[in-house]
Motif scaffolding. Structure first.
Motif, PDB file in Angstrom:
ATOM      1  N   LEU A  26       0.810  -1.217   0.000  1.00 38.79           N
ATOM      2  CA  LEU A  26       0.000   0.000   0.000  1.00 38.79           C
ATOM      3  C   LEU A  26       0.844   1.269   0.000  1.00 38.79           C
ATOM      4  O   LEU A  26       0.377   2.324  -0.431  1.00 38.79           O
ATOM      5  CB  LEU A  26      -0.920   0.033   1.230  1.00 38.79           C
ATOM      6  CG  LEU A  26      -2.022  -1.031   1.291  1.00 38.79           C
ATOM      7  CD1 LEU A  26      -2.877  -0.818   2.546  1.00 38.79           C
ATOM      8  CD2 LEU A  26      -2.910  -0.972   0.056  1.00 38.79           C
ATOM      9  N   ALA A  45       3.670   2.178  -1.723  1.00 39.19           N
ATOM     10  CA  ALA A  45       3.912   2.666  -3.084  1.00 39.19           C
ATOM     11  C   ALA A  45       2.593   3.039  -3.771  1.00 39.19           C
ATOM     12  O   ALA A  45       2.510   4.054  -4.471  1.00 39.19           O
ATOM     13  CB  ALA A  45       4.652   1.603  -3.897  1.00 39.19           C
ATOM     14  N   LEU A  46       1.552   2.240  -3.536  1.00 36.28           N
ATOM     15  CA  LEU A  46       0.256   2.504  -4.176  1.00 36.28           C
ATOM     16  C   LEU A  46      -0.289   3.878  -3.782  1.00 36.28           C
ATOM     17  O   LEU A  46      -0.684   4.679  -4.636  1.00 36.28           O
ATOM     18  CB  LEU A  46      -0.744   1.413  -3.762  1.00 36.28           C
ATOM     19  CG  LEU A  46      -2.137   1.549  -4.372  1.00 36.28           C
ATOM     20  CD1 LEU A  46      -2.131   1.128  -5.830  1.00 36.28           C
ATOM     21  CD2 LEU A  46      -3.164   0.721  -3.595  1.00 36.28           C
ATOM     22  N   ALA A  78       1.288   6.415  -2.191  1.00 36.94           N
ATOM     23  CA  ALA A  78       2.179   7.546  -2.491  1.00 36.94           C
ATOM     24  C   ALA A  78       1.916   8.032  -3.912  1.00 36.94           C
ATOM     25  O   ALA A  78       1.852   9.229  -4.184  1.00 36.94           O
ATOM     26  CB  ALA A  78       3.642   7.136  -2.334  1.00 36.94           C
TER      27      ALA A  78
END
Lengths: 398, 398
Positions: free
Chosen positions: B61, B63-64, B66
């Motif tokens: 989550l 990276a998702l 951000a």
């Protein structure tokens, strides 16, 4: 901030541990790291794990492993029996282990925690078949990638195909990566595979997801590795092994979905985290004696070398083809086998990488020892560098 | 270490957000917190989440969110386009949100990160029925509890039964907790329920897991809350709202399995984390103006009050029965509805608690404002206090 020192390390062999549960696997590495430190007691536990909620139906690993590792202060007469140690899980896809290491580093560097234990653990063999690939796909963009059937392996294959097209790379251009990894795995008793492979074997290998064959894809495997961290001033005077400090830790992210990138062949987050890490450590790239890249797919190794600045864009594969990444090469990589030959224990990988780099810097790498290694760079990736975490380790003293 | 200040906060209403995806929900809260801060740009994102891998088949989550939150430096001409911000997920069962807050606090306090965004998010409504309870059970000891069919609710019911037996508590002795929560939910526009309930309604409520009825069990619901943290010296001179600092953060764990405890009715980890937090903050318990406990089950609220030292063992329920936890009582609790009336957004709860406590200290709690509130204590639990994380917030200046 004081120096953060690796005071102890431990690892289980990587492989198919049918006889060990997730918790047993983790605790083995944790206790080994504590023993290696001469018995330092941690006040905090940071767990790196990627797939336990999906594969083992087990979350909340912090409290679980703190308890089963026997880390709580142990006065059973007291009301606060068996409670106390801080424990949390950190997740960032395949970079989960490195993310846990980074949290441990922050906790100790800040002075908020004196001694932190970092453990990376992954257990694949509780389930078989498509469930594993489905679990791995939770680390991709579920609503746009996994739902279309795009698995991480398929993504890597598309990247490799594009890389070959764009930079005119021969179809066996990536072979140098698994050849180096398997040559190095032979000297690591914790590795899953101990046999060097030939270029001929590479050519004959079964395809997995074209153009990647069996040797371009690291095998998912069980494993746990652990590091005990503390500040320099808290160390016992006599250390059993040469002192290794974490000279820098840097983390960056990129789009989770590969399709959202302007240039999918450039691991931008890896570049950002490497540059930050070098700057924080005050170290030049040329001083790096070994580079533990994230070679879960051979194409990732090539792109990692490029993003880290060891090769220009499109030329990373040549370092492998030319032998520059070998143990006596210009920039030794995957020195104890990498994900390909050590095996790929998912979210534990980042901690394995750090354990291996520390062994090199302490002169404990056995037949694979890099002579006079003083500085190691470790790069851990989640997805196609959707998360990229770089650590630089440095040997202190003589 | 410098003071860590809550520079901005945001939250979505808690409820059944069928029309919003996990990522949309989180991004709403993240952008609200950034806006509330006057537009500070975070360099790191810490996500608190418990169930997305199990319920939404979505991990990674950090990276998702951000990316979807638009947090990356945005030069699309550059090679490093859309990459950069650090992002990780932190998990500790129901205390995941608080664990993410603690990581954000450590990152900023240490000086390693200047501005950190913490977001807690949970999305229950992508699935229905037994899958939810199975996912929640991943936060218990899977090999010894979940596998026997023991769910978190069944555990809480056993604790309540034992509590009533041990301390001679009447069968409606815990009613004061949901009565207070629902009375307070009426004044919180982000809460799931806005209607006070009567003791008569409590008596008539359907049993869930005897002796707990519908009002003893907080409703699982979707929600996201976010906090923007920075150091005092980095704040703009003119702040829109009174300045609230994180005076202390402390985390402790206990056995994950409830059956492993010598005294299951004593939340030892909660006691440890509260005592550490008070010591770190240099604050006496008597100075605490409000206590946001973790009332996912009414019995947890009672045990939390006791472990935190606001009541002797076995007497916590009396504070609720006597009105001492009301808005004008001796130690106001669940001041904006708690998990019972605000709703229980799983791993987002710790961030909701901190947002609500900060609103109180800034004088932004509307009809539920605690007069002259200067010090708030927040306690977040994972499982039956298998993880217990305590934060103390303090208003600075006038």
């Amino acid at each position: 901030m004081s120096d953060v020192i690796i005071a102890g390390l431990g690892q289980t062999p990587v492989g198919e541990h049918w006889e060990l549960s997730l918790r047993s696997l983790a605790v083995k590495a944790m206790l080994a790291a504590i023993k290696d430190s001469g018995g330092l007691r941690p006040q905090a536990l940071f767990v790196g794990n990627m797939l336990a909620p999906a594969l083992s139906r087990q979350a909340h690993l912090g409290a679980l492993l703190a308890d089963f590792g026997g880390l709580h202060p142990g006065d059973e007469q007291d009301r606060v029996h068996r409670a106390g140690i801080e424990a949390e899980t950190v997740e960032a896809g395949g970079a989960s282990g490195a993310a846990a290491l980074r949290q441990g580093y922050m906790a100790v560097a800040s002075g908020l925690v004196d001694v932190a234990l970092v453990v990376g653990v992954e257990k694949f063999t509780d389930v078989v078949g498509p469930e594993v690939e489905a679990a791995l796909a939770t680390a991709t963009d579920g609503d746009f990638e996994a739902i279309q059937g795009v698995t991480p392996t398929a993504q890597a294959a598309m990247l490799a195909r594009r890389y070959m097209h764009e930079f005119k790379v021969p179809t066996d251009g990536l072979a140098g990566f698994p050849l180096t990894a398997h040559a190095n795995g032979a000297g690591n008793r914790h590795a899953m595979f101990h046999k060097a492979i030939s270029l001929e074997a590479y050519h004959k290998a079964e395809p997995v997801s074209d153009p990647l064959n069996m040797f371009d894809v690291a095998p998912n495997a069980d494993g746990a590795a652990a590091l005990l961290l503390t500040r320099a001033e808290l160390l016992p005077k006599e250390l059993q092994h040469p002192r290794v400090r974490i000279a820098a830790s840097a983390s960056a992210s990129d789009t989770l979905g590969l399709h959202n990138r302007l240039d999918p062949l450039w691991f931008a987050a890896a570049q950002v985290s490497v540059e930050q890490a070098l700057r924080k450590a005050g170290i030049q790239r040329e001083q790096v004696d070994l580079f533990e890249y994230h070679d879960v797919f051979s194409i990732f190794a090539a792109l990692s070398l490029e993003a880290a600045g060891f090769a220009p864009a499109g030329q990373g594969w040549k370092l492998a083809a030319d032998g520059a990444i070998g143990l006596t090469g210009q920039i030794p990589c995957a020195t104890l086998g990498g994900s390909k030959a050590r095996g790929n224990p998912g979210g534990a990988t980042g901690v394995y990488q750090a354990v291996e780099a520390a062994l090199q810097l302490q002169g404990r790498a056995g037949p694979n020892q890099i002579a006079q290694a003083r500085v190691a760079m470790i790069q851990s990736l989640g997805g196609p560098a959707s998360t990229a975490i770089t650590h630089i380790l440095e040997r202190q003293g003589n």
